[in-house]
Design a protein around this motif. Structure first.
Motif, PDB file in Angstrom:
ATOM      1  N   ASP A 149       0.814  -1.219   0.000  1.00 13.82           N
ATOM      2  CA  ASP A 149       0.000   0.000   0.000  1.00 13.82           C
ATOM      3  C   ASP A 149       0.853   1.279   0.000  1.00 13.82           C
ATOM      4  OD1 ASP A 149      -0.749  -2.266   1.401  1.00 13.82           O
ATOM      5  OD2 ASP A 149      -2.293  -1.266   2.563  1.00 13.82           O
ATOM      6  N   ARG A 150       2.048   1.187   0.595  1.00  6.91           N
ATOM      7  CA  ARG A 150       2.871   2.392   0.758  1.00  6.91           C
ATOM      8  C   ARG A 150       4.328   2.045   0.513  1.00  6.91           C
ATOM      9  NH1 ARG A 150       0.862   2.563   5.858  1.00  6.91           N
ATOM     10  NH2 ARG A 150       2.837   2.109   6.813  1.00  6.91           N
ATOM     11  N   PRO A 151       5.131   3.049   0.100  1.00  8.71           N
ATOM     12  CA  PRO A 151       6.568   2.775   0.012  1.00  8.71           C
ATOM     13  C   PRO A 151       7.159   2.573   1.408  1.00  8.71           C
ATOM     14  CG  PRO A 151       6.086   5.078  -0.502  1.00  8.71           C
ATOM     15  CD  PRO A 151       4.774   4.396  -0.325  1.00  8.71           C
ATOM     16  N   GLU A 152       8.341   1.963   1.477  1.00 11.81           N
ATOM     17  CA  GLU A 152       9.028   1.771   2.761  1.00 11.81           C
ATOM     18  C   GLU A 152       9.194   3.095   3.469  1.00 11.81           C
ATOM     19  OE1 GLU A 152      12.842  -0.056   2.675  1.00 11.81           O
ATOM     20  OE2 GLU A 152      11.950  -2.031   2.888  1.00 11.81           O
ATOM     21  N   PRO A 153       9.009   3.147   4.777  1.00 13.94           N
ATOM     22  CA  PRO A 153       9.207   4.418   5.469  1.00 13.94           C
ATOM     23  C   PRO A 153      10.690   4.752   5.612  1.00 13.94           C
ATOM     24  CG  PRO A 153       8.754   2.678   7.054  1.00 13.94           C
ATOM     25  CD  PRO A 153       8.620   2.070   5.687  1.00 13.94           C
ATOM     26  N   THR A 154      10.989   6.027   5.673  1.00 13.51           N
ATOM     27  CA  THR A 154      12.289   6.492   6.154  1.00 13.51           C
ATOM     28  C   THR A 154      11.985   7.105   7.514  1.00 13.51           C
ATOM     29  OG1 THR A 154      11.935   8.676   5.225  1.00 13.51           O
ATOM     30  CG2 THR A 154      13.059   7.059   3.812  1.00 13.51           C
ATOM     31  N   ILE A 155      13.006   7.406   8.286  1.00 14.32           N
ATOM     32  CA  ILE A 155      12.706   7.922   9.619  1.00 14.32           C
ATOM     33  C   ILE A 155      11.937   9.253   9.517  1.00 14.32           C
ATOM     34  CG2 ILE A 155      14.926   9.102  10.007  1.00 14.32           C
ATOM     35  CD1 ILE A 155      12.934   7.078  12.615  1.00 14.32           C
ATOM     36  N   GLY A 156      12.289  10.055   8.516  1.00 11.29           N
ATOM     37  CA  GLY A 156      11.630  11.359   8.374  1.00 11.29           C
ATOM     38  C   GLY A 156      10.187  11.268   7.899  1.00 11.29           C
ATOM     39  N   THR A 157       9.818  10.106   7.347  1.00  7.49           N
ATOM     40  CA  THR A 157       8.424   9.936   6.887  1.00  7.49           C
ATOM     41  C   THR A 157       7.691   8.904   7.732  1.00  7.49           C
ATOM     42  OG1 THR A 157       9.073   8.265   5.269  1.00  7.49           O
ATOM     43  CG2 THR A 157       8.973  10.561   4.495  1.00  7.49           C
ATOM     44  N   ALA A 158       8.239   8.603   8.896  1.00  3.26           N
ATOM     45  CA  ALA A 158       7.637   7.547   9.729  1.00  3.26           C
ATOM     46  C   ALA A 158       6.533   8.102  10.618  1.00  3.26           C
ATOM     47  CB  ALA A 158       8.719   6.906  10.587  1.00  3.26           C
ATOM     48  N   LEU A 159       5.442   7.372  10.687  1.00  2.00           N
ATOM     49  CA  LEU A 159       4.367   7.699  11.622  1.00  2.00           C
ATOM     50  C   LEU A 159       4.622   6.858  12.885  1.00  2.00           C
ATOM     51  CD1 LEU A 159       1.775   9.334  12.000  1.00  2.00           C
ATOM     52  CD2 LEU A 159       0.498   7.379  11.103  1.00  2.00           C
ATOM     53  N   VAL A 160       4.874   7.528  13.990  1.00  2.00           N
ATOM     54  CA  VAL A 160       5.346   6.854  15.204  1.00  2.00           C
ATOM     55  C   VAL A 160       4.294   6.970  16.308  1.00  2.00           C
ATOM     56  CG1 VAL A 160       7.164   6.800  16.960  1.00  2.00           C
ATOM     57  CG2 VAL A 160       7.748   7.354  14.585  1.00  2.00           C
ATOM     58  N   ALA A 161       3.888   5.840  16.836  1.00  2.00           N
ATOM     59  CA  ALA A 161       2.942   5.836  17.961  1.00  2.00           C
ATOM     60  C   ALA A 161       3.715   5.735  19.266  1.00  2.00           C
ATOM     61  CB  ALA A 161       1.988   4.657  17.830  1.00  2.00           C
ATOM     62  N   THR A 162       3.156   6.334  20.292  1.00  2.00           N
ATOM     63  CA  THR A 162       3.773   6.233  21.611  1.00  2.00           C
ATOM     64  C   THR A 162       2.694   6.304  22.677  1.00  2.00           C
ATOM     65  OG1 THR A 162       5.622   7.025  22.961  1.00  2.00           O
ATOM     66  CG2 THR A 162       4.221   8.711  21.960  1.00  2.00           C
ATOM     67  N   GLY A 163       3.100   6.199  23.928  1.00  2.00           N
ATOM     68  CA  GLY A 163       2.133   6.268  25.019  1.00  2.00           C
ATOM     69  C   GLY A 163       2.784   6.893  26.238  1.00  2.00           C
ATOM     70  N   PHE A 164       1.968   7.188  27.210  1.00  2.08           N
ATOM     71  CA  PHE A 164       2.435   7.862  28.429  1.00  2.08           C
ATOM     72  C   PHE A 164       1.917   7.102  29.640  1.00  2.08           C
ATOM     73  CE2 PHE A 164       1.639  11.049  25.081  1.00  2.08           C
ATOM     74  CZ  PHE A 164       2.950  11.408  24.827  1.00  2.08           C
ATOM     75  N   GLY A 165       2.797   6.931  30.633  1.00  2.00           N
ATOM     76  CA  GLY A 165       2.421   6.195  31.842  1.00  2.00           C
ATOM     77  C   GLY A 165       1.549   7.036  32.763  1.00  2.00           C
ATOM     78  N   TYR A 166       1.314   6.528  33.957  1.00  2.00           N
ATOM     79  CA  TYR A 166       0.414   7.208  34.891  1.00  2.00           C
ATOM     80  C   TYR A 166       1.167   8.099  35.878  1.00  2.00           C
ATOM     81  CZ  TYR A 166      -3.160   4.092  33.099  1.00  2.00           C
ATOM     82  OH  TYR A 166      -4.036   3.434  32.268  1.00  2.00           O
ATOM     83  N   ASP A 167       2.477   7.858  36.058  1.00  3.03           N
ATOM     84  CA  ASP A 167       3.249   8.620  37.032  1.00  3.03           C
ATOM     85  C   ASP A 167       3.644   9.974  36.421  1.00  3.03           C
ATOM     86  OD1 ASP A 167       5.056   9.129  39.303  1.00  3.03           O
ATOM     87  OD2 ASP A 167       6.603   8.859  37.769  1.00  3.03           O
TER      88      ASP A 167
END
Ligand code: LIP
Length: 272
Positions: A149-167
């Protein structure tokens, strides 16, 4: 063996998801807090965990169980189950769709995850993986790399998910790391459930996911789903992935993402 464990996990996670959805619709919704005022648990987290343990034990009475809501039972079969009965409880609290039931079977001798399932009731999606056999979304085999569906990502075109703890202190550090990454990647996403975000990597919906300070139940199933689809998993230094530090990425960007994390200013270098 792995495929049988996966099928049992999938059947169990779907039933637990139905129980939670029906429970919520019934209007009963007792809520209490755990590690901080923002770390909530509902009666449906506990009900889901109790159901999962009893359902699996009916089929495999000699297995062990560890669950986020307090289950801890040693088994004798060499297999134990790691359960997050509702991952993304804050989403569940607010009636947002991104919560999941996460169930993983672990080889107690090696610690390897043998099978893992992440069931997302609101999306009617079940991600499943069996060690050495691959991972699936419903009937579709997942492949991180060959998804055309998409070309290989490069770091500059990467969609990055993250999360945050409770503390709050941990969140401050995580916020700084996110601020460091944000201008260096395509964009950041925070969906609110580690298990689901790991499956998004497997399905090519994001290019990477990283977080620190998680529980083993948050990641066991999702990491297997992602790695069986071809994603690379490690800690922040490239060592074995562990709940304390999780980086799971498309192979084309995993090393560059580690480099970016390594170059992030240390906590004391940030202005207050
Ligand atoms: C949550 C994770 C979320 C993470 C939180 C928490 P819970 O699990 O899935 O991604 O950011 O720190 O661990 O508490 O909803 O099971």
């Amino acid at each position: 063996m792995e495929l049988a464990l996966m099928n049992l996990a999938a059947d169990t996670a779907r039933r637990a998801g139905d129980l939670v959805v029906d429970g919520r619709r019934s209007g009963r919704f007792r809520v209490s807090t755990k590690s901080s005022p923002t770390d909530v648990v509902t009666e449906w987290d506990s009900a889901s965990e109790n159901f999962i343990v009893s359902h699996i034990a009916k089929h495999r009475p000699d297995d062990g169980f560890v669950g986020e809501e307090g289950t801890s039972t040693a088994g004798t079969s060499g297999v134990s189950w790691l359960i997050d009965p509702i991952d993304g409880t804050t989403n569940f609290l607010y009636d947002l769709p991104g919560w999941a039931v996460s169930v993983a079977a672990i080889d107690t001798a090696t610690g390897d995850t043998l099978a893992g399932v992440v069931h997302v009731p609101a999306q009617r999606e079940t991600f499943a993986a069996a060690r050495g056999h691959g991972s699936w979304l419903g009937g579709r085999r997942l492949h991180v790399v060959s998804s055309a569906d998409r070309p290989e990502p490069t770091i500059g075109t990467a969609l990055v998910a993250t999360g945050f703890g409770y503390d709050p202190e941990r969140r401050r550090r995580q916020g700084r790391r996110t601020a460091w990454l944000l201008p260096r990647v395509r964009d950041i996403r925070r969906f609110g459930a580690a298990a689901v975000e790991l499956c998004h990597v497997a399905a090519g919906r994001v290019d990477a996911y990283l977080e620190d300070g998680l529980g083993a139940w948050d990641i066991a199933a999702g990491v297997l789903v992602a790695t069986e689809a071809g994603a690379v998993a490690s800690d922040f230094s490239g060592g074995p992935v562990r709940p304390a530090q999780v980086v799971v990425a498309h192979p084309a960007i995993h090393t560059e993402l580690l480099d970016l994390l390594h170059s992030c200013p240390r906590d004391e270098e940030w202005p207050d």
